[in-house]
Design a protein around this motif. Structure first.
Motif, PDB file in Angstrom:
ATOM      1  N   ASP A 297       0.823  -1.218   0.000  1.00 14.79           N
ATOM      2  CA  ASP A 297       0.000   0.000   0.000  1.00 14.79           C
ATOM      3  C   ASP A 297       0.855   1.265   0.000  1.00 14.79           C
ATOM      4  O   ASP A 297       0.690   2.148   0.848  1.00 14.79           O
ATOM      5  CB  ASP A 297      -0.950  -0.002   1.204  1.00 14.79           C
ATOM      6  CG  ASP A 297      -2.045   1.053   1.069  1.00 14.79           C
ATOM      7  OD1 ASP A 297      -2.343   1.442  -0.072  1.00 14.79           O
ATOM      8  OD2 ASP A 297      -2.585   1.491   2.103  1.00 14.79           O
ATOM      9  N   PRO A 298       1.790   1.379  -0.953  1.00 12.86           N
ATOM     10  CA  PRO A 298       2.636   2.576  -0.993  1.00 12.86           C
ATOM     11  C   PRO A 298       1.883   3.783  -1.522  1.00 12.86           C
ATOM     12  O   PRO A 298       0.743   3.684  -1.988  1.00 12.86           O
ATOM     13  CB  PRO A 298       3.748   2.175  -1.962  1.00 12.86           C
ATOM     14  CG  PRO A 298       3.066   1.235  -2.898  1.00 12.86           C
ATOM     15  CD  PRO A 298       2.077   0.468  -2.060  1.00 12.86           C
ATOM     16  N   LEU A 299       2.551   4.912  -1.456  1.00 12.86           N
ATOM     17  CA  LEU A 299       2.060   6.145  -2.064  1.00 12.86           C
ATOM     18  C   LEU A 299       2.903   6.373  -3.311  1.00 12.86           C
ATOM     19  O   LEU A 299       4.136   6.382  -3.239  1.00 12.86           O
ATOM     20  CB  LEU A 299       2.233   7.303  -1.083  1.00 12.86           C
ATOM     21  CG  LEU A 299       1.389   8.565  -1.282  1.00 12.86           C
ATOM     22  CD1 LEU A 299      -0.079   8.243  -1.051  1.00 12.86           C
ATOM     23  CD2 LEU A 299       1.850   9.654  -0.317  1.00 12.86           C
ATOM     24  N   TYR A 300       2.257   6.514  -4.465  1.00  9.60           N
ATOM     25  CA  TYR A 300       2.968   6.781  -5.716  1.00  9.60           C
ATOM     26  C   TYR A 300       2.820   8.256  -6.076  1.00  9.60           C
ATOM     27  O   TYR A 300       1.724   8.821  -5.995  1.00  9.60           O
ATOM     28  CB  TYR A 300       2.397   5.939  -6.854  1.00  9.60           C
ATOM     29  CG  TYR A 300       2.519   4.451  -6.664  1.00  9.60           C
ATOM     30  CD1 TYR A 300       3.744   3.808  -6.798  1.00  9.60           C
ATOM     31  CD2 TYR A 300       1.401   3.685  -6.359  1.00  9.60           C
ATOM     32  CE1 TYR A 300       3.847   2.430  -6.631  1.00  9.60           C
ATOM     33  CE2 TYR A 300       1.497   2.305  -6.195  1.00  9.60           C
ATOM     34  CZ  TYR A 300       2.718   1.690  -6.324  1.00  9.60           C
ATOM     35  OH  TYR A 300       2.818   0.329  -6.161  1.00  9.60           O
TER      36      TYR A 300
ATOM     37  N   ALA B 262       8.133   8.867 -12.041  1.00  9.41           N
ATOM     38  CA  ALA B 262       7.395   8.383 -10.876  1.00  9.41           C
ATOM     39  C   ALA B 262       8.358   8.064  -9.743  1.00  9.41           C
ATOM     40  O   ALA B 262       9.557   7.831  -9.966  1.00  9.41           O
ATOM     41  CB  ALA B 262       6.583   7.145 -11.229  1.00  9.41           C
ATOM     42  N   VAL B 263       7.820   8.033  -8.537  1.00 17.08           N
ATOM     43  CA  VAL B 263       8.571   7.612  -7.358  1.00 17.08           C
ATOM     44  C   VAL B 263       7.590   6.984  -6.383  1.00 17.08           C
ATOM     45  O   VAL B 263       6.393   7.296  -6.397  1.00 17.08           O
ATOM     46  CB  VAL B 263       9.319   8.807  -6.710  1.00 17.08           C
ATOM     47  CG1 VAL B 263       8.347   9.846  -6.183  1.00 17.08           C
ATOM     48  CG2 VAL B 263      10.266   8.338  -5.612  1.00 17.08           C
ATOM     49  N   ARG B 264       8.089   6.101  -5.529  1.00 24.60           N
ATOM     50  CA  ARG B 264       7.247   5.379  -4.575  1.00 24.60           C
ATOM     51  C   ARG B 264       7.677   5.738  -3.151  1.00 24.60           C
ATOM     52  O   ARG B 264       8.856   5.823  -2.855  1.00 24.60           O
ATOM     53  CB  ARG B 264       7.422   3.870  -4.808  1.00 24.60           C
ATOM     54  CG  ARG B 264       6.678   2.981  -3.848  1.00 24.60           C
ATOM     55  CD  ARG B 264       6.882   1.507  -4.215  1.00 24.60           C
ATOM     56  NE  ARG B 264       8.268   1.076  -4.022  1.00 24.60           N
ATOM     57  CZ  ARG B 264       8.747  -0.093  -4.445  1.00 24.60           C
ATOM     58  NH1 ARG B 264       7.966  -0.936  -5.101  1.00 24.60           N
ATOM     59  NH2 ARG B 264      10.005  -0.423  -4.230  1.00 24.60           N
ATOM     60  N   LEU B 265       6.691   5.949  -2.276  1.00 19.31           N
ATOM     61  CA  LEU B 265       6.959   6.260  -0.878  1.00 19.31           C
ATOM     62  C   LEU B 265       6.347   5.197   0.017  1.00 19.31           C
ATOM     63  O   LEU B 265       5.206   4.784  -0.175  1.00 19.31           O
ATOM     64  CB  LEU B 265       6.375   7.629  -0.510  1.00 19.31           C
ATOM     65  CG  LEU B 265       6.955   8.843  -1.234  1.00 19.31           C
ATOM     66  CD1 LEU B 265       6.202  10.110  -0.814  1.00 19.31           C
ATOM     67  CD2 LEU B 265       8.439   9.001  -0.958  1.00 19.31           C
ATOM     68  N   LEU B 266       7.125   4.779   1.009  1.00 16.06           N
ATOM     69  CA  LEU B 266       6.676   3.796   1.990  1.00 16.06           C
ATOM     70  C   LEU B 266       7.087   4.246   3.382  1.00 16.06           C
ATOM     71  O   LEU B 266       8.153   4.854   3.567  1.00 16.06           O
ATOM     72  CB  LEU B 266       7.324   2.436   1.720  1.00 16.06           C
ATOM     73  CG  LEU B 266       6.755   1.578   0.591  1.00 16.06           C
ATOM     74  CD1 LEU B 266       7.748   0.482   0.233  1.00 16.06           C
ATOM     75  CD2 LEU B 266       5.425   0.967   1.020  1.00 16.06           C
TER      76      LEU B 266
ATOM     77  N   SER C  90      11.648   5.151  -3.150  1.00 17.39           N
ATOM     78  CA  SER C  90      12.294   4.117  -3.960  1.00 17.39           C
ATOM     79  C   SER C  90      11.685   4.139  -5.359  1.00 17.39           C
ATOM     80  O   SER C  90      10.678   4.802  -5.614  1.00 17.39           O
ATOM     81  CB  SER C  90      12.127   2.735  -3.314  1.00 17.39           C
ATOM     82  OG  SER C  90      10.761   2.394  -3.168  1.00 17.39           O
ATOM     83  N   ARG C  91      12.316   3.404  -6.252  1.00 19.06           N
ATOM     84  CA  ARG C  91      11.879   3.294  -7.647  1.00 19.06           C
ATOM     85  C   ARG C  91      11.669   4.663  -8.298  1.00 19.06           C
ATOM     86  O   ARG C  91      10.694   4.917  -9.002  1.00 19.06           O
ATOM     87  CB  ARG C  91      10.612   2.441  -7.749  1.00 19.06           C
ATOM     88  CG  ARG C  91      10.843   0.956  -7.431  1.00 19.06           C
ATOM     89  CD  ARG C  91      11.892   0.367  -8.351  1.00 19.06           C
ATOM     90  NE  ARG C  91      11.940  -1.093  -8.327  1.00 19.06           N
ATOM     91  CZ  ARG C  91      12.891  -1.818  -7.728  1.00 19.06           C
ATOM     92  NH1 ARG C  91      13.887  -1.199  -7.077  1.00 19.06           N
ATOM     93  NH2 ARG C  91      12.877  -3.135  -7.781  1.00 19.06           N
TER      94      ARG C  91
ATOM     95  N   VAL D   6      17.864   4.682  -1.027  1.00 15.45           N
ATOM     96  CA  VAL D   6      19.065   4.014  -1.519  1.00 15.45           C
ATOM     97  C   VAL D   6      19.317   4.511  -2.930  1.00 15.45           C
ATOM     98  O   VAL D   6      18.403   4.515  -3.764  1.00 15.45           O
ATOM     99  CB  VAL D   6      18.881   2.481  -1.514  1.00 15.45           C
ATOM    100  CG1 VAL D   6      20.090   1.800  -2.141  1.00 15.45           C
ATOM    101  CG2 VAL D   6      18.652   1.976  -0.090  1.00 15.45           C
ATOM    102  N   PHE D   7      20.545   4.935  -3.216  1.00 10.91           N
ATOM    103  CA  PHE D   7      20.843   5.481  -4.543  1.00 10.91           C
ATOM    104  C   PHE D   7      22.301   5.235  -4.884  1.00 10.91           C
ATOM    105  O   PHE D   7      23.135   4.980  -4.011  1.00 10.91           O
ATOM    106  CB  PHE D   7      20.518   6.980  -4.594  1.00 10.91           C
ATOM    107  CG  PHE D   7      21.080   7.789  -3.452  1.00 10.91           C
ATOM    108  CD1 PHE D   7      22.344   8.354  -3.534  1.00 10.91           C
ATOM    109  CD2 PHE D   7      20.345   7.965  -2.292  1.00 10.91           C
ATOM    110  CE1 PHE D   7      22.866   9.090  -2.484  1.00 10.91           C
ATOM    111  CE2 PHE D   7      20.855   8.707  -1.230  1.00 10.91           C
ATOM    112  CZ  PHE D   7      22.117   9.272  -1.325  1.00 10.91           C
ATOM    113  N   ASP D   8      22.594   5.322  -6.179  1.00 12.96           N
ATOM    114  CA  ASP D   8      23.958   5.062  -6.635  1.00 12.96           C
ATOM    115  C   ASP D   8      24.744   6.356  -6.780  1.00 12.96           C
ATOM    116  O   ASP D   8      24.225   7.460  -6.538  1.00 12.96           O
ATOM    117  CB  ASP D   8      23.955   4.261  -7.934  1.00 12.96           C
ATOM    118  CG  ASP D   8      23.250   4.984  -9.080  1.00 12.96           C
ATOM    119  OD1 ASP D   8      23.037   6.216  -8.989  1.00 12.96           O
ATOM    120  OD2 ASP D   8      22.912   4.316 -10.085  1.00 12.96           O
TER     121      ASP D   8
END
Length: 219
Positions: free
Chosen positions: A51-54, A68-72, A102-103, A149-151
């Motif tokens: 149930d993330p927030l997009y 887009a990005v996802r929040l949890l 993430s994403r 997390v990122f590169d």
């Protein structure tokens, strides 16, 4: 323009969400060659069932998906804690006032047909718009920090656009690149820096009802 979609409302926005999953496959599997699972042309992982927030960046004129990005919430399953614990030997942050992003992805279809200079503009503007959207959502919800997390490539981009962060834990080489866990302050100063860099001085979130952004006590 940033549109917010809660995981529980995915059916109402099924076309956009499906396009997002296809975009993620194009970005993470095809372009970046990450070790992700793609099924029927869509990149979907177990955290999409939490149930993330997009946050979806849409073109103001056409409504096309640009990124887009996802929040949890960090109080439940999240990528830093459950997939990349090597980055935080002392344990990942877990607080109702901290979310994870993430994403994070910019749609290749939004710039593949552009000239190089215009493509860079589209990528940069979409990146900053998504970051501004994260800050605005967090401020409305009372969230104080975001971890991610990122590169090394994204670390350089963040520094260039004034998206300051603090490295937490211990960076490690994952695959072919150095990977970091960082924490970002969701302050008005952060929003102002990003807004000045991207010339996005007015809110980027589409008008939403307050109930659409969960309070951290319920995150």
């Amino acid at each position: 323009m940033i549109t917010i979609v809660e995981g529980a409302e995915r059916e109402r926005h099924s076309t956009l969400i499906d396009e997002m999953f296809r975009m993620r496959a194009a970005v993470f599997a095809d372009r970046l060659e990450w070790d992700v699972i793609v099924t029927d042309g869509r990149e979907i992982d177990r955290f999409d069932a939490e149930d993330p927030l997009y946050l979806l960046s849409l073109d103001n004129q056409t409504g096309a998906l640009q990124g887009a990005v996802r929040l949890l919430p960090t109080t439940g399953p999240n990528m830093l804690r459950d997939v990349f614990p090597v980055l935080v030997p002392g344990g990942a942050p877990a607080s109702p006032l901290i979310w994870e992003s993430s994403r994070f992805a910019v749609n290749p279809a939004a710039f593949n047909a552009c000239e190089r200079a215009e493509a860079n503009h589209v990528v940069n503007r979409t990146t900053i718009e998504l970051l501004c959207g994260i800050v605005e959502v967090c401020q409305r919800a009372g969230i104080e920090h975001v971890v991610s997390v990122f590169d090394a490539r994204m670390a350089r981009i963040f520094r260039t656009i004034g998206c300051t962060f603090e490295v937490i834990g211990t960076p490690a080489r994952i695959g072919r690149t150095m990977t970091y866990a960082g924490i970002f302050d969701m302050s008005e100063a952060m929003r102002e820096r990003l807004g000045e860099t991207g010339r996005l001085l007015t809110p980027v979130l589409a008008t939403v009802e307050p109930r659409r952004i969960p309070h951290p006590r319920h995150a």
